[in-house]
Design an enzyme around this catalytic site. Sequence first.
Site, PDB file in Angstrom:
ATOM      1  N   HIS A 105      77.081  33.523  66.704  1.00  0.00           N
ATOM      2  CA  HIS A 105      76.855  34.264  65.454  1.00  0.00           C
ATOM      3  C   HIS A 105      76.515  33.298  64.320  1.00  0.00           C
ATOM      4  O   HIS A 105      75.547  33.493  63.580  1.00  0.00           O
ATOM      5  CB  HIS A 105      78.109  35.082  65.110  1.00  0.00           C
ATOM      6  CG  HIS A 105      78.077  35.703  63.753  1.00  0.00           C
ATOM      7  ND1 HIS A 105      77.792  37.040  63.549  1.00  0.00           N
ATOM      8  CD2 HIS A 105      78.300  35.184  62.518  1.00  0.00           C
ATOM      9  CE1 HIS A 105      77.837  37.311  62.260  1.00  0.00           C
ATOM     10  NE2 HIS A 105      78.148  36.192  61.609  1.00  0.00           N
ATOM     11  N   GLU A 106      77.324  32.234  64.186  1.00  0.00           N
ATOM     12  CA  GLU A 106      77.102  31.273  63.110  1.00  0.00           C
ATOM     13  C   GLU A 106      75.782  30.520  63.297  1.00  0.00           C
ATOM     14  O   GLU A 106      75.105  30.173  62.324  1.00  0.00           O
ATOM     15  CB  GLU A 106      78.269  30.280  63.033  1.00  0.00           C
ATOM     16  CG  GLU A 106      79.620  30.917  62.717  1.00  0.00           C
ATOM     17  CD  GLU A 106      79.609  31.731  61.435  1.00  0.00           C
ATOM     18  OE1 GLU A 106      78.832  31.400  60.510  1.00  0.00           O
ATOM     19  OE2 GLU A 106      80.355  32.722  61.351  1.00  0.00           O
TER      20      GLU A 106
ATOM     21  N   HIS B 263      72.649  32.041  61.741  1.00  0.00           N
ATOM     22  CA  HIS B 263      72.404  31.783  60.319  1.00  0.00           C
ATOM     23  C   HIS B 263      71.528  30.543  60.138  1.00  0.00           C
ATOM     24  O   HIS B 263      70.715  30.481  59.209  1.00  0.00           O
ATOM     25  CB  HIS B 263      73.729  31.607  59.579  1.00  0.00           C
ATOM     26  CG  HIS B 263      74.551  32.859  59.523  1.00  0.00           C
ATOM     27  ND1 HIS B 263      74.059  34.052  59.057  1.00  0.00           N
ATOM     28  CD2 HIS B 263      75.849  33.093  59.871  1.00  0.00           C
ATOM     29  CE1 HIS B 263      75.004  34.986  59.125  1.00  0.00           C
ATOM     30  NE2 HIS B 263      76.099  34.421  59.619  1.00  0.00           N
TER      31      HIS B 263
ATOM     32  N   GLU C  24      74.212  39.479  58.487  1.00  0.00           N
ATOM     33  CA  GLU C  24      75.348  39.419  59.410  1.00  0.00           C
ATOM     34  C   GLU C  24      75.116  40.310  60.629  1.00  0.00           C
ATOM     35  O   GLU C  24      75.525  39.961  61.742  1.00  0.00           O
ATOM     36  CB  GLU C  24      76.632  39.841  58.683  1.00  0.00           C
ATOM     37  CG  GLU C  24      77.057  38.907  57.557  1.00  0.00           C
ATOM     38  CD  GLU C  24      77.373  37.499  58.039  1.00  0.00           C
ATOM     39  OE1 GLU C  24      77.760  37.345  59.212  1.00  0.00           O
ATOM     40  OE2 GLU C  24      77.228  36.549  57.241  1.00  0.00           O
TER      41      GLU C  24
ATOM     42  N   ASP D  68      75.102  39.122  64.510  1.00  0.00           N
ATOM     43  CA  ASP D  68      75.840  39.765  65.608  1.00  0.00           C
ATOM     44  C   ASP D  68      74.917  40.063  66.785  1.00  0.00           C
ATOM     45  O   ASP D  68      75.273  39.834  67.949  1.00  0.00           O
ATOM     46  CB  ASP D  68      76.495  41.067  65.120  1.00  0.00           C
ATOM     47  CG  ASP D  68      77.730  40.821  64.271  1.00  0.00           C
ATOM     48  OD1 ASP D  68      78.236  39.690  64.275  1.00  0.00           O
ATOM     49  OD2 ASP D  68      78.176  41.780  63.608  1.00  0.00           O
TER      50      ASP D  68
END
Length: 422
Positions: free
Chosen positions: A278-279, A282, A358, A362
Amino acid sequence: MFRKMGVYAVLAYVLYGLFFYWYLFYFANTKLPFEYQGTQADPATFLNGREIMLSEDYSKIKNLLFFLSTPFEWIFYFLILLFGFSKVFKKWAESSSKYRFLQIAIYLIWLSFFSFLATFPFNYISYSMSKRYHISTQTFPSWMKDELIGFWINYGTLLIIVPILYWLMKKSKKRWWLYSWLLSIPFTIFVMFLQPVVIDPLYNDFSPLKNKKLETEILAMANKAHIPANHVYEVDMAKKTNALNAYVTGIGSNARIVLWDTTLNRLSDKQILFIMAHEMCHYVEKHIYYGIAIYLVFSLLGLYLTYRIMNWTVTRWGKELKIPDVKDIRSVPLFFLVLSILTFAASPFTNLISRYEETRADKYAIQMTKDPESAISSFQILTRSGLSQVNPPLLVKIFRYDHPSMLDRISMLEEYEIKHRN
């Protein structure tokens, strides 16, 4: 006249507070829609009765504090102007030094000190509530140390920004907002570059991830995503909180992927790999840089509106607020007041953008790990550790949530799980 203005402001704040108390405690319905009952997003499937009750109570109090604290800041700055305290701070500053920079520094320390005192009750209530509900594990001295660090960082930042801002106001009455924005661009990037290596370590200790096996798996995943990462960092948060978190911070060579040690202690390796994926999204989708760009666009609009509103306010109410001219240092509380109101008004839009990013992260994470079971269970543990509401009230979601609600996140993963299984 100024007494009426003060009374009306306080009365408006009281009515505003009563509205949100009624909305959060009596009107808002946080029950799960019928179609989600019994699913993995239903708190009844992964929380016991006491945890559900605690999460509802804690969330209501926490949300009420949020909606009360921001307008309280506006009331504070308004009363500082209305009752002449800003004029007094300037007088103290001028009597203490003949140098303009020192006068501004003295003015700002007085304003910052009284602002700190005024908002301290809200901060302390928030801290004490998190202790009561076993979210925070931090001792009062440690919490107070963080508060004081925050105070001095904020003061140091103001000491850089305010003298330049008011110098620009004197040099260009009509274009100071534009020049201020142009100078804010390198300053914002510089602060984001320093954040991981200078500011964050003032609060916590960071170190390379000790679990080398897990780090190897995370770095392999990063390599697959073409992310030039050499380390994953962990931070010692267990002495401060029971909540879990992981995040990406910094830019360029100082960009870091960070895991709280509470996350390492509570989640399995598979769950952590989902969080890390997930991170990584970004970074891959350049959300940090888009975030900077969006911030700069909003700040340009905000500074222009601040310029227009300040000029209109001083022209119409300058005498009552004891501000002879916008470029006078006594207008600093008005600048903060207007900027805070505009920031609050913009929060639904910035939160919407953040929730979109976000959601993208996901989806990216589940496509990379293809492990919906670990993903769903990690969100369930996050909900339990932070006593989060699965289905928050609409206004809370609009003004507070920069991440999708757990209902949205878990239900999206369930849909993927069903589709993948079929």
